[in-house]
Design a protein around this motif. Structure first.
Motif, PDB file in Angstrom:
ATOM      1  N   CYS A  56       0.919  -0.844   0.165  1.00  0.00           N
ATOM      2  CA  CYS A  56      -0.162   0.151   0.091  1.00  0.00           C
ATOM      3  C   CYS A  56       0.538   1.507   0.188  1.00  0.00           C
ATOM      4  O   CYS A  56       1.558   0.820   0.505  1.00  0.00           O
ATOM      5  CB  CYS A  56      -0.769   0.261   1.253  1.00  0.00           C
ATOM      6  N   GLN A  58       0.148   3.945   2.238  1.00  0.00           N
ATOM      7  CA  GLN A  58       0.494   4.394   2.924  1.00  0.00           C
ATOM      8  C   GLN A  58      -0.626   3.594   3.490  1.00  0.00           C
ATOM      9  O   GLN A  58      -1.247   2.927   3.322  1.00  0.00           O
ATOM     10  CB  GLN A  58       0.356   5.805   3.396  1.00  0.00           C
ATOM     11  N   LEU A  59      -0.070   3.970   5.375  1.00  0.00           N
ATOM     12  CA  LEU A  59      -1.315   2.798   6.067  1.00  0.00           C
ATOM     13  C   LEU A  59      -2.535   3.678   6.327  1.00  0.00           C
ATOM     14  O   LEU A  59      -1.973   4.548   7.108  1.00  0.00           O
ATOM     15  CB  LEU A  59      -0.155   1.754   7.039  1.00  0.00           C
ATOM     16  N   CYS A  60      -3.689   2.465   6.689  1.00  0.00           N
ATOM     17  CA  CYS A  60      -4.937   3.633   7.198  1.00  0.00           C
ATOM     18  C   CYS A  60      -4.211   2.576   8.348  1.00  0.00           C
ATOM     19  O   CYS A  60      -3.822   1.730   8.672  1.00  0.00           O
ATOM     20  CB  CYS A  60      -5.717   3.263   6.435  1.00  0.00           C
ATOM     21  N   TYR A  62      -6.908   2.226  10.653  1.00  0.00           N
ATOM     22  CA  TYR A  62      -7.313   0.772  11.463  1.00  0.00           C
ATOM     23  C   TYR A  62      -7.081  -0.737  10.969  1.00  0.00           C
ATOM     24  O   TYR A  62      -7.671  -1.320  10.900  1.00  0.00           O
ATOM     25  CB  TYR A  62      -8.552   1.215  11.099  1.00  0.00           C
ATOM     26  N   CYS A  63      -6.010  -1.021   9.777  1.00  0.00           N
ATOM     27  CA  CYS A  63      -6.023  -1.666   8.440  1.00  0.00           C
ATOM     28  C   CYS A  63      -5.831  -2.756   9.716  1.00  0.00           C
ATOM     29  O   CYS A  63      -4.536  -2.758  10.298  1.00  0.00           O
ATOM     30  CB  CYS A  63      -4.630  -1.531   7.316  1.00  0.00           C
ATOM     31  N   CYS A  65      -5.090  -5.934   7.340  1.00  0.00           N
ATOM     32  CA  CYS A  65      -4.712  -5.976   6.291  1.00  0.00           C
ATOM     33  C   CYS A  65      -3.538  -7.250   6.647  1.00  0.00           C
ATOM     34  O   CYS A  65      -2.586  -6.405   6.718  1.00  0.00           O
ATOM     35  CB  CYS A  65      -4.931  -5.993   5.030  1.00  0.00           C
ATOM     36  N   THR A  67      -0.323  -6.163   4.831  1.00  0.00           N
ATOM     37  CA  THR A  67       0.459  -5.081   3.713  1.00  0.00           C
ATOM     38  C   THR A  67       1.877  -4.876   4.621  1.00  0.00           C
ATOM     39  O   THR A  67       1.755  -4.921   5.712  1.00  0.00           O
ATOM     40  CB  THR A  67      -0.545  -4.422   3.650  1.00  0.00           C
ATOM     41  N   GLY A 107      -5.411  -7.703  -0.791  1.00  0.00           N
ATOM     42  CA  GLY A 107      -4.529  -6.938  -0.478  1.00  0.00           C
ATOM     43  C   GLY A 107      -4.823  -6.460   0.987  1.00  0.00           C
ATOM     44  O   GLY A 107      -5.876  -6.442   1.733  1.00  0.00           O
ATOM     45  N   GLY A 108      -3.877  -5.448   1.149  1.00  0.00           N
ATOM     46  CA  GLY A 108      -3.163  -4.666   0.222  1.00  0.00           C
ATOM     47  C   GLY A 108      -3.912  -3.574  -0.777  1.00  0.00           C
ATOM     48  O   GLY A 108      -5.582  -3.668  -0.503  1.00  0.00           O
ATOM     49  N   THR A 109      -3.320  -3.442  -1.435  1.00  0.00           N
ATOM     50  CA  THR A 109      -3.781  -2.106  -2.519  1.00  0.00           C
ATOM     51  C   THR A 109      -3.501  -3.160  -4.064  1.00  0.00           C
ATOM     52  O   THR A 109      -2.773  -2.830  -4.396  1.00  0.00           O
ATOM     53  CB  THR A 109      -3.560  -1.070  -2.823  1.00  0.00           C
ATOM     54  N   ASP A 142      -7.618   1.099  -4.719  1.00  0.00           N
ATOM     55  CA  ASP A 142      -7.682   2.640  -3.586  1.00  0.00           C
ATOM     56  C   ASP A 142      -7.996   3.973  -4.308  1.00  0.00           C
ATOM     57  O   ASP A 142      -7.226   3.816  -5.418  1.00  0.00           O
ATOM     58  CB  ASP A 142      -5.490   2.848  -2.333  1.00  0.00           C
ATOM     59  N   ARG A 144      -8.300   6.618  -3.698  1.00  0.00           N
ATOM     60  CA  ARG A 144      -7.155   7.779  -3.487  1.00  0.00           C
ATOM     61  C   ARG A 144      -5.711   7.319  -4.615  1.00  0.00           C
ATOM     62  O   ARG A 144      -5.203   8.272  -5.455  1.00  0.00           O
ATOM     63  CB  ARG A 144      -6.337   8.020  -2.280  1.00  0.00           C
ATOM     64  N   ARG A 179      -6.221   8.629   6.419  1.00  0.00           N
ATOM     65  CA  ARG A 179      -6.886   8.312   5.519  1.00  0.00           C
ATOM     66  C   ARG A 179      -7.927   9.507   4.695  1.00  0.00           C
ATOM     67  O   ARG A 179      -9.321   9.161   5.304  1.00  0.00           O
ATOM     68  CB  ARG A 179      -7.791   6.531   5.068  1.00  0.00           C
TER      69      ARG A 179
HETATM   70  S1  SF4 Z   1      -4.653  -2.533   2.908  1.00  0.00           S
HETATM   71 FE1  SF4 Z   1      -6.659  -1.086   2.900  1.00  0.00          FE
HETATM   72  S2  SF4 Z   1      -6.730  -0.197   5.008  1.00  0.00           S
HETATM   73 FE2  SF4 Z   1      -4.694  -1.244   4.719  1.00  0.00          FE
HETATM   74  S3  SF4 Z   1      -3.278   0.459   4.429  1.00  0.00           S
HETATM   75 FE3  SF4 Z   1      -3.997  -0.718   2.418  1.00  0.00          FE
HETATM   76  S4  SF4 Z   1      -5.457   0.621   1.554  1.00  0.00           S
HETATM   77 FE4  SF4 Z   1      -5.407   0.873   3.445  1.00  0.00          FE
END
Ligand code: SF4
Length: 451
Positions: A56, A58-60, A62-63, A65, A67, A107-109, A142, A144, A179
């Protein structure tokens, strides 16, 4: 929320996207076993394929996942090379099969890949897994970082469904989760996808985030519905900072408690239903004429690692670090660590290194849990009949259900269990009564809370 439900709401419960759940996976599953599962695929059996992209921009915060932030394209480029090798390895391993009918990128993205690499991967997958012409090809995106070149590549590669991470439209909430993505940005992404004829659109929303209120989640749901996506997932934020370390950046003082989360869940659901969506299972919504809604009305809805699905394949091949493959005989997970994953592939081996066999008893328990998670109702005797087992097999489960029935979560009539609509958020607590592993000692913090 009823006071007497509070203990259940704070109880850790699995998501039941598989049975046995990932908590039962063991390290070092023997190659001989996974080889046996792979070779059991029938010559006409259709298969599904999942690709995990572990990057990704950048890291959100709350994630939850699997990644990482790669800081430049070099690591992503190396990953694409490994992925192409992994695709070749699977092609050589798979026996004759009926072709791929579902292909999903998560993912991830996935749009961390550049457009050329995405097309290369799509082409390689199409060829290696004999992806059928009418297959559903879906990609998590994503918005963005979604540019016109990627949209063009996705359309050229035959992608049919785009799933956009939205979460919430409120700026304060967005800043608190790292985010920030304005409504206009999401609207632009949806318009561009539709213009490229990727017409099936999904959104992900979240409740339980810092600063969210019942009013703010309802407003976000309304804004999301105004863009007319076909499906919306509304997940509860799972705060597990002991597992997802970056969640420590979230200021816990601004997190809603169980009662507020319960109210947000209902506000979100009521708003989406008022906007014309059908509520599906625990946390999905779909337009009335969407395949997911139709599958629900026919009792043909399924649940797998991607959530609620119309996918009926018994076999799911997962590629990329941490991807979990599913076979009738068991589950097998790729190495999570990118280095370990790459080393296996470079050595000419699949990267499967964890998993769990699935016994006949597991399949029976899993079938009961799946029907309950999908339909909010299950006739246990009917499922038992298909397995040639007496319903008394579940005597212990019915004993455990008595307490939940007394608390007003569900109704038991003969062998039929029905979860009440206002207790839908506690659906997993009811399903847990049929989980033969739930009575085993489990690390306290293995799962997120029910609410
Ligand atoms: S997987 Fe989705 S929620 Fe998690 S950091 Fe990447 S964009 Fe953000």
């Amino acid at each position: 929320m009823r006071k007497e439900w509070m203990t259940l709401a704070t109880k850790p419960v699995p998501r039941y996207t598989s049975y046995p759940t990932a908590a039962q996976f063991q390290d070092d599953i023997p190659d001989t076993l996974t080889e046996q599962w792979i070779s059991s695929i029938g010559p006409n059996e259709p298969i599904s394929v999942y690709v995990h992209v572990p990057f990704c921009e950048q890291l959100c915060w709350y994630c939850g996942c699997h990644t990482t932030v790669p800081n430049g394209y070099t690591r992503i480029g190396r990953f694409v090379d490994m992925l192409l090798e992994e695709i070749k390895l699977w092609k050589a391993k798979l026996p004759e099969h009926g072709g791929g009918v579902h292909l999903h990128f998560g993912g991830g993205t996935p749009n961390a890949l550049n457009a050329d690499d995405m097309l290369r991967v799509l082409d390689a997958l199409r060829e290696a897994f004999c992806i059928q012409d009418h297959a559903e090809i879906s990609v998590e995106l994503d918005p963005r970082t979604l540019g016109p070149d990627m949209i063009h590549a996705l359309a050229a590669g035959g992608v049919t469904r785009a799933s956009l991470g939205v979460q919430d439209f409120n700026r304060t909430v967005q800043e608190a989760i790292n985010r920030v993505q304005p409504f206009l940005l999401v609207e632009g992404a949806v318009e561009a996808l539709r213009k490229a004829e990727i017409n099936a659109i999904n959104f992900d929303l979240l409740y339980g985030l810092p600063h969210q209120t019942t009013e703010s989640v309802a407003k976000s749901a309304e804004l999301a519905a105004s863009l007319n996506p076909d499906r919306i997932s509304a997940f509860g934020y799972a705060h597990v900072p002991w597992f997802a370390k970056h969640q420590r950046a979230i200021d816990e003082r601004h997190l809603p408690g169980s009662e507020a989360r319960f109210a947000q869940y209902h506000a979100l659901g009521e708003t989406l239903v008022a906007c014309g969506y059908t509520q599906i299972g625990l946390d999905h919504f779909a337009k009335e004429d969407d395949e997911l809604s139709l599958a629900l009305s026919k009792g043909q809805l399924h649940r797998n690692f991607q959530g609620y699905t119309t996918d009926t394949c018994r076999t799911l091949i997962a590629l990329g670090p941490s991807g979990i493959s599913e076979f009738p005989g068991g589950f097998a997970q790729n190495a999570k660590d990118i280095r370990a994953y790459s080393e296996a592939i470079k050595a000419g081996k699949l990267a499967l290194n964890r998993g769990v066999p699935r016994t006949r008893d597991d399949r029976l328990h899993g079938a009961v849990i799946e029907r309950l998670m999908c339909d909010l109702s299950v006739d246990v005797a009917k499922v038992c009949m298909a397995f040639d087992e007496p319903v008394s097999h579940f005597a212990g489960a019915f004993e455990r259900l008595r307490e939940l029935q007394a608390l007003g979560l569900c109704h038991v009539e003969g062998s039929k269990v029905t979860v009440f609509d206002d207790a839908r958020i506690l659906l997993r607590n009811v399903a847990q009564c049929f989980d033969a592993y739930s009575t085993q000692a489990m690390p306290e913090k293995r799962h997120a809370k029910a609410v």
